[in-house]
Enzyme design. Structure first.
Site, short mmCIF file in Angstrom:
data_model
loop_
_atom_site.label_atom_id
_atom_site.label_comp_id
_atom_site.label_asym_id
_atom_site.label_seq_id
_atom_site.Cartn_x
_atom_site.Cartn_y
_atom_site.Cartn_z
N ARG A 129 31.65 -18.90 -3.16
CA ARG A 129 32.17 -18.30 -2.26
C ARG A 129 30.75 -18.12 -0.95
NH1 ARG A 129 34.26 -12.01 -2.55
NH2 ARG A 129 36.61 -13.42 -2.27
N LYS A 131 15.31 -19.14 0.36
CA LYS A 131 14.25 -20.55 0.60
C LYS A 131 14.79 -21.04 1.79
CE LYS A 131 12.71 -20.42 -4.13
NZ LYS A 131 13.02 -21.50 -5.02
N HIS A 153 40.67 -17.55 1.61
CA HIS A 153 40.65 -17.30 0.38
C HIS A 153 41.82 -17.70 -0.30
CE1 HIS A 153 39.38 -14.71 -2.92
NE2 HIS A 153 39.10 -13.88 -3.16
N ARG A 184 36.08 -8.54 -8.59
CA ARG A 184 36.94 -9.18 -9.02
C ARG A 184 37.16 -11.11 -9.02
NH1 ARG A 184 36.76 -6.01 -6.45
NH2 ARG A 184 37.66 -7.09 -4.83
N THR A 185 36.86 -11.57 -8.06
CA THR A 185 37.11 -13.11 -7.51
C THR A 185 36.47 -13.52 -8.58
OG1 THR A 185 37.54 -12.42 -5.60
CG2 THR A 185 37.09 -15.09 -5.98
#
Lengths: 304, 145
Positions: free
Chosen positions: A101, A80, A129, A51-52
């Site tokens: 995120r 990496k 958030h 969703r985000t």
């Protein structure tokens, strides 16, 4: 240049302006369809999210901009061993704004310190958030007219749920808010929220362990998921889990104009039978999340 | 008590809790003061007030040492500033607003545990209760100083 790390980065006045803009976008989307023409949003998602990330991408596309990015650490150079500081310096050359995120708490803040473009925290571990909180506030304001004199029930996992902590922190800045904290003993809000936020500011709150007992008092019910793995033993989980499942029977106890919110995803804490109840606003809430993210992108890009 | 001659310019840090002077030596980065500076540490000296204490004498230009961190380590330390062989100031120690690279975050989910070359920074968020929180994850510092 401004970033968004925590919902408290904006003053109440700035939040009102942001929500006014989101309102205008909601009512006149055509006026904003080309506002970000030629601008690029980088979605740097080091852990999965549906969703985000899609909400951010939808917001940018609705503004006429374009998007690029990655949706897991495995598909980025983090695999990496590249640092967040290095990654953002590179992304700064490719995009005009970044939504990040990351499973590590504070990673977007580290990125913002090195970034040449605005960085939006799209969730950092169990920490913050902020765009979910902005979505919650905008939904409440849109559906209630203003954020004032409301009894808000927060139900479920109040201990580990970052959306609940952010929302409490943001709501204590508004007048006349009463909190009813509904959770099993094991999942009550952390001490620092109770002492540093609620008690310190003299806020009216109560803690209960049954949803039925308080349904009739609530103007808003904010549901969260109770996760089985948070309990110390399965017996407690089985004993308590049904207390926190919202069913049509429980909705009968609620006010006619009460509204149910949920940050989603839900598992079983809201019965699907509740979805058709006009008071179930969680899908509307997800839709409003796009408008507030559009307003945020425009504000941080200084296009308004 | 062992006698160490007076200093011309620098600091005398007195009333350090016995055994703590080496920690302070490290946290003030006294090993890097420069070749023209002298540091003397007197450990486990007799004290009427404390029973036993440590003392550090530092002969160096006074602008070369940042004493802010002492307030975090122990604000009971007496800090005398010496100029021209005389005490010119007894500095009152206060809690620093920010602590850099002295303590580290214990939260395993914090970015500071994995990001290379990242400064460990703690911010004083509640002076009354002496609460420091990690700048990145806001976890409260609960370890020993």
């Amino acid at each position: 240049m401004r970033h968004l790390m925590s919902p408290l980065d904006f003053t109440r006045e700035e939040l009102e302006q942001l929500m006014d803009l989101a309102d205008d976008i909601k009512n006149h989307p055509d006026n904003y369809a080309d506002k970000c023409h030629g601008k690029k949003l980088a979605t740097c998602f080091y852990e999965p999210s549906t969703r985000t990330r899609l909400s951010f991408e939808s917001a940018m596309l609705s503004l006429g901009g374009s998007v690029l990015g990655f949706s897991s650490a495995d598909s980025s150079s983090a695999a990496k061993g590249e640092s967040v500081s290095d990654t953002i310096r590179i992304i700064s050359s490719y995009a005009d704004i970044c939504a990040m995120r990351h499973p590590k708490e504070g990673a977007p803040l580290v990125a913002s310190q090195r970034s040449l473009i605005p960085v939006i925290n799209a969730g950092d571990g169990g920490h913050q958030h902020p765009t979910q909180t902005l979505t919650d506030l905008f939904t409440i304001r849109s559906l209630r007219g203003e954020i004032k004199d409301l009894t808000i029930g927060l139900c479920g996992d109040l201990k580990f749920g970052r959306t609940v902590h952010s929302l409490i922190n943001a709501l204590v800045r508004y007048p006349g808010i009463k909190f009813v904290l509904i959770s099993p003993e094991e999942l009550r809000v952390p001490e620092y929220i109770r002492e540093d936020v609620l008690e310190k500011n003299g806020y009216d709150y109560k803690e209960v362990d049954s949803l039925d007992d308080v349904m009739g008092e609530l103007d808003i019910l904010y549901m969260t998921r109770v996760q089985k793995e948070r309990f110390f033993n399965e017996e407690d989980y089985i004993r308590l889990k049904d207390f926190f499942i919202l069913t049509p029977e429980k909705m009968h106890l609620a006010k006619k104009d009460m509204m149910v919110l949920h940050p989603l995803p839900r598992v079983n804490e809201i019965s699907v039978d509740v979805d058709d109840d006009p008071r179930a606003m969680y899908f509307t809430q997800a839709k409003y999340g796009v408008f507030i993210r559009m307003a945020l992108i425009l504000t941080l890009l200084e296009l308004v | 008590m062992l006698n160490i001659s007076g200093i011309h310019q620098g600091f005398v840090l007195d009333h350090i809790k016995a055994g703590e002077s080496m920690t302070i030596y490290n946290n003030l980065h006294l090993a890097n003061l420069g070749s023209d500076c002298t540091v003397a540490m007197i450990m486990n000296a007799k004290s009427n007030k404390m029973g036993r204490k440590d003392i550090i004498k530092i002969e160096c230009p006074i602008e070369r040492v940042d004493l802010d961190i002492l307030g975090f380590i122990d604000h009971n330390i007496t800090c005398n500033i010496i100029k021209d062989d005389a005490i010119v100031e007894k500095r009152q120690l206060s809690l620093p607003k920010e602590i850099k690279n002295v303590i580290s975050c214990k939260n395993p989910r914090c970015i500071s545990t994995v990001e290379q070359e990242l400064d460990q920074i703690f911010i004083l968020t509640d002076p009354e209760n002496e609460v420091y929180r990690c700048k990145y994850c806001e976890e409260k510092y609960t370890g020993s100083k």
